[in-house]
Design a protein around this motif. Structure first.
Motif, short mmCIF file in Angstrom:
data_model
loop_
_atom_site.label_atom_id
_atom_site.label_comp_id
_atom_site.label_asym_id
_atom_site.label_seq_id
_atom_site.Cartn_x
_atom_site.Cartn_y
_atom_site.Cartn_z
N GLN A 1 -33.94 -5.68 27.60
CA GLN A 1 -34.30 -6.41 26.39
C GLN A 1 -35.44 -7.37 26.72
N ASN A 2 -36.34 -7.53 25.76
CA ASN A 2 -37.43 -8.48 25.88
C ASN A 2 -37.24 -9.49 24.75
N ILE A 3 -36.92 -10.72 25.09
CA ILE A 3 -36.53 -11.74 24.12
C ILE A 3 -37.57 -12.85 24.05
N PHE A 4 -38.08 -13.10 22.85
CA PHE A 4 -38.95 -14.25 22.61
C PHE A 4 -38.07 -15.40 22.17
N ILE A 5 -38.19 -16.56 22.82
CA ILE A 5 -37.37 -17.72 22.49
C ILE A 5 -38.23 -18.75 21.79
N SER A 6 -37.96 -18.95 20.50
CA SER A 6 -38.69 -19.91 19.69
C SER A 6 -37.86 -21.18 19.55
N HIS A 7 -38.49 -22.34 19.80
CA HIS A 7 -37.75 -23.60 19.74
C HIS A 7 -38.70 -24.77 19.54
N SER A 8 -38.15 -25.86 19.07
CA SER A 8 -38.88 -27.12 19.01
C SER A 8 -38.84 -27.75 20.40
N HIS A 9 -39.86 -28.48 20.75
CA HIS A 9 -39.84 -29.15 22.06
C HIS A 9 -38.68 -30.12 22.17
N ALA A 10 -38.21 -30.65 21.04
CA ALA A 10 -37.04 -31.54 21.06
C ALA A 10 -35.78 -30.78 21.49
N ASP A 11 -35.78 -29.45 21.33
CA ASP A 11 -34.62 -28.62 21.69
C ASP A 11 -34.85 -27.84 22.99
N ARG A 12 -35.79 -28.30 23.80
CA ARG A 12 -36.16 -27.59 25.02
C ARG A 12 -34.99 -27.39 25.97
N GLN A 13 -34.11 -28.38 26.10
CA GLN A 13 -32.98 -28.25 27.03
C GLN A 13 -32.11 -27.05 26.66
N CYS A 14 -31.84 -26.86 25.38
CA CYS A 14 -31.06 -25.71 24.93
C CYS A 14 -31.84 -24.42 25.19
N ALA A 15 -33.13 -24.43 24.93
CA ALA A 15 -33.95 -23.23 25.15
C ALA A 15 -33.93 -22.81 26.61
N VAL A 16 -34.03 -23.77 27.51
CA VAL A 16 -34.02 -23.47 28.94
C VAL A 16 -32.65 -22.90 29.35
N LEU A 17 -31.58 -23.47 28.82
CA LEU A 17 -30.24 -22.97 29.12
C LEU A 17 -30.06 -21.53 28.64
N LEU A 18 -30.45 -21.25 27.39
CA LEU A 18 -30.31 -19.89 26.85
C LEU A 18 -31.22 -18.91 27.58
N ASP A 19 -32.40 -19.37 27.95
CA ASP A 19 -33.32 -18.53 28.73
C ASP A 19 -32.64 -18.11 30.04
N GLN A 20 -32.01 -19.05 30.72
CA GLN A 20 -31.36 -18.75 31.99
C GLN A 20 -30.19 -17.78 31.80
N ILE A 21 -29.41 -17.97 30.74
CA ILE A 21 -28.27 -17.07 30.46
C ILE A 21 -28.78 -15.65 30.22
N LEU A 22 -29.83 -15.53 29.43
CA LEU A 22 -30.39 -14.20 29.14
C LEU A 22 -30.98 -13.57 30.39
N ARG A 23 -31.68 -14.34 31.19
CA ARG A 23 -32.25 -13.82 32.44
C ARG A 23 -31.15 -13.40 33.42
N ASN A 24 -30.07 -14.19 33.46
CA ASN A 24 -28.95 -13.84 34.34
C ASN A 24 -28.30 -12.52 33.94
N ASN A 25 -28.52 -12.10 32.70
CA ASN A 25 -27.96 -10.84 32.21
C ASN A 25 -29.06 -9.79 32.04
N ASN A 26 -30.09 -9.89 32.88
CA ASN A 26 -31.15 -8.88 33.00
C ASN A 26 -32.07 -8.74 31.79
N SER A 27 -32.32 -9.84 31.11
CA SER A 27 -33.32 -9.82 30.04
C SER A 27 -34.65 -10.34 30.55
#
Length: 172
Positions: A1-27
């Motif tokens: 899967q190729n996932i684009f993560i769209s977020h506000s900079h105010a929500d960056r901490q959540c974006a980084v967490l979800l990015d890591q979860i997706l990468r840990n599952n081979n995205s």
């Protein structure tokens, strides 16, 4: 899967967490801080990232609703007919064109991000880490050396409920 993560900079901490979860599952993910450098063209890199994505993860909040870039990104993804998966951080309503989409709520974190991973990978998804509890069907077998065994067919639901049946037997 190729996932684009769209977020506000105010929500960056959540974006980084979800990015890591997706990468840990081979995205393969597109998170602006990892893919865009000083001097790069924002419009080009963002449109290229969305063009190449198979899913568009929209981290939605009141801050995201006020972000011009988040609006540009989800509109572009919508126009390109990308599958948009909204991930809501608060009760701020989704934009009108997206209001009928089923969304994942931030509370999904309590359930190992099961709804998010199912939305991204499909209902047959198995996590890379088999110790991670994940909604779906599970078969558990317990063998107590010479005393007996038990087999359980379970369904772990996204809301944390467990349903299923078990069978106990003797061994030895």
């Amino acid at each position: 899967q190729n996932i684009f993560i769209s977020h506000s900079h105010a929500d960056r901490q959540c974006a980084v967490l979800l990015d890591q979860i997706l990468r840990n599952n081979n995205s393969d993910t597109f998170l602006d801080q990892d893919r865009i450098s000083g001097g790069d063209s924002l419009p080009y890199n963002i449109s290229d990232g969305i063009d190449k994505c198979t899913k568009f993860l929209l981290i939605w909040s009141a801050d995201a609703a006020r972000s011009d870039w988040v609006t540009i990104e989800w509109n572009y993804a919508y126009d390109k007919r990308k599958r948009i998966v909204p991930y809501k951080l608060d009760n701020y309503p989704l934009p009108d064109p997206l209001e009928n989409l089923l969304y994942v709520e931030v509370g999904d974190q309590k359930h190992s991000h099961g709804q998010l991973l199912t939305s991204i990978f499909g209902s047959g998804f198995t996590p890379v880490d088999p110790s991670q509890l994940f909604p779906g069907r599970w078969c558990a077998r317990l063998v107590l050396g010479g005393l007996g065994d038990a087999t359980y067919d379970l369904e772990l639901r996204s809301n944390g409920q467990i349903a299923g049946t078990g069978h106990m037997g003797q061994s030895g």
